[in-house]
Design a protein around this motif. Structure first.
Motif, short mmCIF file in Angstrom:
data_model
loop_
_atom_site.label_atom_id
_atom_site.label_comp_id
_atom_site.label_asym_id
_atom_site.label_seq_id
_atom_site.Cartn_x
_atom_site.Cartn_y
_atom_site.Cartn_z
N ALA A 92 -0.52 -19.52 -2.06
CA ALA A 92 0.04 -18.22 -2.46
C ALA A 92 0.05 -18.00 -3.99
CB ALA A 92 1.44 -18.09 -1.88
N PRO A 93 0.62 -18.92 -4.80
CA PRO A 93 0.65 -18.62 -6.24
C PRO A 93 -0.76 -18.57 -6.86
CG PRO A 93 2.29 -20.27 -5.66
CD PRO A 93 1.39 -20.12 -4.47
N ALA A 94 -1.66 -19.43 -6.41
CA ALA A 94 -3.02 -19.42 -6.96
C ALA A 94 -3.75 -18.12 -6.61
CB ALA A 94 -3.82 -20.63 -6.45
N ILE A 95 -3.50 -17.61 -5.40
CA ILE A 95 -4.10 -16.34 -5.01
C ILE A 95 -3.60 -15.22 -5.94
CG2 ILE A 95 -4.13 -14.57 -3.19
CD1 ILE A 95 -4.05 -16.85 -1.11
N GLY A 96 -2.29 -15.22 -6.23
CA GLY A 96 -1.73 -14.21 -7.13
C GLY A 96 -2.35 -14.29 -8.52
N CYS A 97 -2.46 -15.51 -9.05
CA CYS A 97 -3.08 -15.68 -10.38
C CYS A 97 -4.53 -15.21 -10.36
CB CYS A 97 -3.05 -17.15 -10.81
SG CYS A 97 -1.40 -17.78 -11.14
N ALA A 98 -5.26 -15.58 -9.31
CA ALA A 98 -6.68 -15.20 -9.23
C ALA A 98 -6.81 -13.68 -9.21
CB ALA A 98 -7.32 -15.82 -7.99
N ALA A 99 -5.94 -13.00 -8.43
CA ALA A 99 -6.01 -11.54 -8.37
C ALA A 99 -5.73 -10.92 -9.74
CB ALA A 99 -5.02 -11.01 -7.33
N ALA A 100 -4.78 -11.49 -10.48
CA ALA A 100 -4.47 -10.97 -11.82
C ALA A 100 -5.71 -11.09 -12.71
CB ALA A 100 -3.29 -11.75 -12.42
N TYR A 101 -6.35 -12.26 -12.70
CA TYR A 101 -7.57 -12.42 -13.50
C TYR A 101 -8.70 -11.53 -12.96
CZ TYR A 101 -5.97 -16.29 -16.41
OH TYR A 101 -5.31 -17.04 -17.35
N GLY A 102 -8.72 -11.30 -11.66
CA GLY A 102 -9.74 -10.43 -11.07
C GLY A 102 -9.64 -9.02 -11.64
N LEU A 103 -8.42 -8.54 -11.85
CA LEU A 103 -8.24 -7.21 -12.44
C LEU A 103 -8.57 -7.23 -13.93
CD1 LEU A 103 -5.08 -5.96 -10.54
CD2 LEU A 103 -7.41 -5.03 -10.43
N ARG A 144 -6.41 -10.89 1.50
CA ARG A 144 -5.64 -11.69 2.47
C ARG A 144 -4.25 -11.05 2.61
NH1 ARG A 144 -5.73 -18.08 2.00
NH2 ARG A 144 -5.23 -17.89 4.21
N PRO A 145 -3.65 -11.08 3.80
CA PRO A 145 -2.43 -10.29 4.00
C PRO A 145 -1.09 -11.01 3.83
CG PRO A 145 -3.30 -10.96 6.12
CD PRO A 145 -4.22 -11.52 5.08
N THR A 146 -1.04 -12.33 3.92
CA THR A 146 0.27 -12.97 4.12
C THR A 146 0.97 -13.35 2.81
OG1 THR A 146 -0.49 -13.78 6.28
CG2 THR A 146 1.48 -14.83 5.36
N ALA A 147 0.24 -13.88 1.85
CA ALA A 147 0.87 -14.36 0.60
C ALA A 147 1.36 -13.16 -0.23
CB ALA A 147 -0.11 -15.19 -0.21
N VAL A 148 2.66 -13.06 -0.41
CA VAL A 148 3.20 -11.89 -1.14
C VAL A 148 2.88 -11.99 -2.62
CG1 VAL A 148 5.53 -12.76 -1.67
CG2 VAL A 148 5.16 -10.33 -1.22
N ASN A 149 2.59 -13.18 -3.13
CA ASN A 149 2.25 -13.35 -4.55
C ASN A 149 1.03 -12.50 -4.92
OD1 ASN A 149 3.34 -15.78 -3.22
ND2 ASN A 149 3.68 -16.44 -5.33
N LEU A 150 0.14 -12.27 -3.95
CA LEU A 150 -1.03 -11.43 -4.20
C LEU A 150 -0.58 -10.03 -4.59
CD1 LEU A 150 -4.15 -10.87 -3.98
CD2 LEU A 150 -3.73 -10.31 -1.58
N PHE A 151 0.31 -9.45 -3.79
CA PHE A 151 0.75 -8.07 -4.01
C PHE A 151 1.68 -7.99 -5.22
CE2 PHE A 151 -0.12 -9.07 0.39
CZ PHE A 151 -1.22 -8.25 0.59
N LEU A 189 9.46 -14.56 -3.05
CA LEU A 189 10.50 -13.86 -2.27
C LEU A 189 10.09 -12.41 -2.06
CD1 LEU A 189 13.82 -15.08 -3.99
CD2 LEU A 189 12.48 -16.20 -2.21
N ASP A 190 10.21 -11.92 -0.84
CA ASP A 190 9.91 -10.52 -0.55
C ASP A 190 11.17 -9.85 0.00
OD1 ASP A 190 9.02 -8.06 0.15
OD2 ASP A 190 7.36 -8.75 1.42
N LEU A 191 11.96 -9.30 -0.91
CA LEU A 191 13.25 -8.72 -0.50
C LEU A 191 13.09 -7.38 0.20
CD1 LEU A 191 15.39 -9.69 -3.62
CD2 LEU A 191 15.03 -10.94 -1.50
N GLU A 192 11.86 -6.87 0.23
CA GLU A 192 11.60 -5.60 0.93
C GLU A 192 11.59 -5.81 2.45
OE1 GLU A 192 9.24 -2.83 -1.12
OE2 GLU A 192 11.02 -3.41 -2.30
#
Ligand code: MRU
Length: 350
Positions: free
Chosen positions: A50-61, A91-98, A277-280
């Motif tokens: 999850a955290p690596a996916i989030g970091c990768a998406a940030a660099y992707g942008l 990918r849908p599950t890791a909230v770190n991506l969003f 954490l996804d408080l939504e």
């Protein structure tokens, strides 16, 4: 003690990712020079966790903004919106991506009124570096908090890979173990192979060997036997998303481990940064669970062992109810017996 390998790195104007599909047999980086290439790398598990996916998406942008910075502002912003949508669909599950995409979009919106595309691209690259650096710092902090829960001589079972490879560095579940070992504790890690994609057998086993941490690989189905024999003192896993009530989504096979741990009176710890954490979402029932290709279950790589016409289900994650979680280990401290009130109180702290 941190794995020397950089899971993600910025080199000569592009994002480079350790190709986790090839470990442990080969070690190579994949270069991503656009958001489309980064989304493909996330979908195809070049980078995962999850955290690596989030970091990768940030660099992707960031890499996309640099690619498009010569465009007129209207076209630049339209294409950046498309890039964000493409990454969000990877990918849908890791909230770190969003979480990471939302943070990058806020960075664009803040700079948008005054800045040219080239200045926005530079700001986005700075933001991606910050997300990476904060992830490493969070893992070090949660590692220190979690290490206090590990006794000298503990035999700890983990599932999937929640290590340096699943984050920008140090890891979450493996971060706790690394920090405990750094603090002088002797720890033996029992590594679930993690069917069907074998993140445990391929990635966690490799990471622990690289760091010289004693590790024993087991088939997933052996966990109950070892617990019954008194050979496991604690379970520590990572997570892709924690709902407001403390329900936890993680790699398929985590929920049965939590049930087994409860049956045998063994603590079941979940380590994650606050960004997971996804408080939504009120409960784990609302967490989207990815279904992956049948080919991951019918075989591995070029080898096929199941007959071609067999029906297959391949949910990649399951949800562990909060009442089976002994504690959440975060960079802000340990949330014992997590419930909505405790989780919201931790999330509010700055
Ligand atoms: O499908 P994967 O390999 O991306 O799944 C990863 C996990 O389930 C990890 O345990 C989770 O993302 C936490 S990583 C610190």
């Amino acid at each position: 003690m941190t794995l020397k390998v950089e899971t993600l790195r910025w080199r000569e104007g592009a994002l480079e990712l350790v190709d986790q599909r090839r470990l442990p047999l080969d070690f190579a980086y994949v270069r991503c020079s656009s958001a489309a290439q980064t989304a493909e790398a996330i979908r195809d598990m070049v980078v995962r966790g999850a955290p690596a996916i989030g970091c990768a998406a940030a660099y992707g942008l960031a890499v996309e903004a640099l690619r498009l910075e010569h465009l007129a502002p209207a076209e630049f912003f339209a294409q950046m919106d498309e890039a964000a949508a493409l990454l969000a669909a990877s990918r849908p599950t890791a909230v770190n991506l969003f979480w990471a995409i939302a943070r990058m979009r806020r960075c664009v919106e803040t700079a948008r009124p005054a800045a040219a595309p080239s200045a926005i691209a530079a700001a986005l690259l700075g933001q991606a570096h910050a997300i990476r650096d904060e992830d490493i710092a969070a893992n070090r902090a949660l590692g220190a908090h979690g290490a206090a829960l590990i006794e000298d001589g503990a035999r700890v079972l983990t599932h999937c890979n929640a290590g340096a490879l699943a984050t920008a560095g140090h890891g979450t579940a493996l971060g706790v173990i690394r920090s405990a070992v750094e603090g002088g504790k002797r720890v033996r890690v029992f590594v679930d192979e993690t069917r069907p994609f074998l993140q445990g057998a391929r990635l966690t086993a490799w990471e622990l060997l690289e760091d010289g941490i004693p590790a024993t690989l087991i088939a997933d189905v052996a966990a109950g036997y070892l617990m019954r024999c008194g050979e496991i003192d604690a379970v520590i896993v990572g997570t892709d998303r924690v709902a407001a009530n403390g329900d936890v989504a993680n790699k398929i096979g985590t929920y049965p481990l939590a049930v087994l741990a409860r049956r045998h009176g063994i603590p079941f710890y979940v380590a994650c940064p606050i960004s997971t954490l996804d408080l939504e979402l009120a409960s784990g029932e609302q967490i989207p669970i990815e279904e992956r290709s049948a080919s991951e279950v019918t075989g591995f790589g070029d080898v096929r062992w199941a007959p071609p016409r067999i029906a297959v289900r391949n949910p990649a994650f399951d949800v562990t109810p909060a009442d089976l979680v002994t504690a959440l280990i975060t960079e802000r401290g340990v949330i014992e017996h997590p419930d909505e009130a405790r989780i919201r109180a931790f999330a509010r702290q700055e």
